[in-house]
Design a protein around this motif. Structure first.
Motif, PDB file in Angstrom:
ATOM      1  N   ARG A  69      -9.316 -17.617 -12.799  1.00 29.88           N
ATOM      2  CA  ARG A  69     -10.250 -17.573 -11.643  1.00 29.88           C
ATOM      3  C   ARG A  69      -9.433 -18.066 -10.499  1.00 29.88           C
ATOM      4  O   ARG A  69      -9.521 -17.179  -9.353  1.00 29.88           O
ATOM      5  N   ARG A  70      -8.877 -19.217 -10.526  1.00 29.92           N
ATOM      6  CA  ARG A  70      -8.437 -19.802  -9.338  1.00 29.92           C
ATOM      7  C   ARG A  70      -7.022 -19.303  -8.748  1.00 29.92           C
ATOM      8  O   ARG A  70      -6.555 -19.179  -7.626  1.00 29.92           O
ATOM      9  N   ARG A  71      -6.069 -19.121  -9.898  1.00 29.61           N
ATOM     10  CA  ARG A  71      -4.719 -18.987  -9.539  1.00 29.61           C
ATOM     11  C   ARG A  71      -4.268 -17.529  -9.786  1.00 29.61           C
ATOM     12  O   ARG A  71      -3.292 -16.942  -9.177  1.00 29.61           O
ATOM     13  N   LEU A  72      -4.807 -16.756 -10.845  1.00 32.28           N
ATOM     14  CA  LEU A  72      -4.187 -15.538 -11.140  1.00 32.28           C
ATOM     15  C   LEU A  72      -5.091 -14.481 -10.313  1.00 32.28           C
ATOM     16  O   LEU A  72      -4.375 -13.245  -9.742  1.00 32.28           O
ATOM     17  N   LEU A  73      -6.345 -14.419 -10.508  1.00 35.82           N
ATOM     18  CA  LEU A  73      -7.249 -13.346  -9.769  1.00 35.82           C
ATOM     19  C   LEU A  73      -6.937 -13.050  -8.251  1.00 35.82           C
ATOM     20  O   LEU A  73      -6.682 -11.935  -7.715  1.00 35.82           O
ATOM     21  N   PRO A  74      -6.560 -14.347  -7.359  1.00 27.83           N
ATOM     22  CA  PRO A  74      -6.443 -14.109  -6.045  1.00 27.83           C
ATOM     23  C   PRO A  74      -4.911 -13.208  -5.744  1.00 27.83           C
ATOM     24  O   PRO A  74      -4.706 -12.409  -5.073  1.00 27.83           O
ATOM     25  N   GLN A  75      -4.234 -13.633  -6.708  1.00 29.52           N
ATOM     26  CA  GLN A  75      -2.814 -12.941  -6.871  1.00 29.52           C
ATOM     27  C   GLN A  75      -2.894 -11.469  -7.142  1.00 29.52           C
ATOM     28  O   GLN A  75      -2.386 -10.555  -6.319  1.00 29.52           O
ATOM     29  N   GLN A  76      -3.758 -11.078  -7.853  1.00 36.37           N
ATOM     30  CA  GLN A  76      -3.856  -9.741  -8.452  1.00 36.37           C
ATOM     31  C   GLN A  76      -4.558  -9.024  -7.352  1.00 36.37           C
ATOM     32  O   GLN A  76      -4.351  -7.925  -7.031  1.00 36.37           O
ATOM     33  N   THR A  77      -5.736  -9.611  -6.835  1.00 33.56           N
ATOM     34  CA  THR A  77      -6.392  -9.024  -5.859  1.00 33.56           C
ATOM     35  C   THR A  77      -5.443  -8.632  -4.612  1.00 33.56           C
ATOM     36  O   THR A  77      -5.751  -7.440  -3.939  1.00 33.56           O
ATOM     37  N   ALA A  78      -4.639  -9.674  -4.128  1.00 33.85           N
ATOM     38  CA  ALA A  78      -3.835  -9.341  -3.134  1.00 33.85           C
ATOM     39  C   ALA A  78      -2.870  -8.202  -3.033  1.00 33.85           C
ATOM     40  O   ALA A  78      -2.439  -7.234  -2.573  1.00 33.85           O
TER      41      ALA A  78
END
Length: 204
Positions: A69-78
């Motif tokens: 949630r904190r490290r991978l999903l923000p990258q994927q969303t961007a």
């Protein structure tokens, strides 16, 4: 192990270092490969300390989910936000605005100063005038983009509106406070786009 969610999002989990660590990789859709995007894999411990009354398996699952949630999903969303479909949706929504002589909307890419130190980029919308981007029009651009189903960030005092597709999983908190990268102070960061909303001198 490969995990595929109902919406098609896929993660790959690989044990390493004699099964004491787990590397988690986001598998991007085929259309993403043409733009050569990157989502950095993350590595977490496979043996976190269990909480009271928690088994080791549950502790591992909780720990991995939290890091995803904190490290991978923000990258994927961007990364997903930079795909042509997202930018095309924004351009279609903004095309309803009238063009004036020497004034019109524009969509470009800007680096996001992310507190994790990642070199992420995020598409932005702005209203261009002969004297530069207009702060006065930014809230109206953001409203149009939100009505088109996108999420937006309007940094304090900026004429740029960062936008992205809504994240598939909602984080526990949309905004987080983190040390400002490369400068003193603390950033209020929108996890949906990775953009900083405001910088404060005092973390409190």
């Amino acid at each position: 192990m490969r995990i595929t969610y109902a919406d098609g999002r896929t993660l790959e989990l690989t044990p390493n270092r004699p099964r004491t660590r787990i590397t988690i990789t986001a598998v991007l859709p085929e259309q993403a490969t043409t733009d050569d995007p990157t989502v950095e894999p993350i590595t977490v411990t496979a043996q976190p300390r269990p909480r009271p009354g928690e088994t080791q398996d549950k502790a591992t699952a909780r720990h991995a989910a939290d890091h995803i949630r904190r490290r991978l999903l923000p990258q994927q969303t961007a990364t997903m936000s930079r795909l042509p479909a997202t930018v095309d949706r924004a351009r279609t929504a903004l095309s309803a605005l009238p063009d004036r002589p020497d004034e019109r909307w524009a969509v470009t890419d800007l680096p996001v100063p992310h507190p994790r130190g990642l070199a992420d980029r995020c598409p932005i919308a702005r209203w261009h005038t002969p004297s530069g981007a207009s702060r006065a029009v930014a809230p109206f651009l953001a409203d149009i983009l939100r009505r088109a189903g996108l999420v937006t960030t309007e940094p304090h005092g900026s004429a740029h509106v960062f936008f992205a597709d809504p994240p598939i999983e909602q984080p526990d908190a949309r905004f987080t406070v983190a040390p400002a990268p490369g400068r003193a102070g603390w950033d209020l960061v929108d996890q949906f786009t990775g953009a900083s909303v405001h910088t404060y001198d005092d973390a409190e």
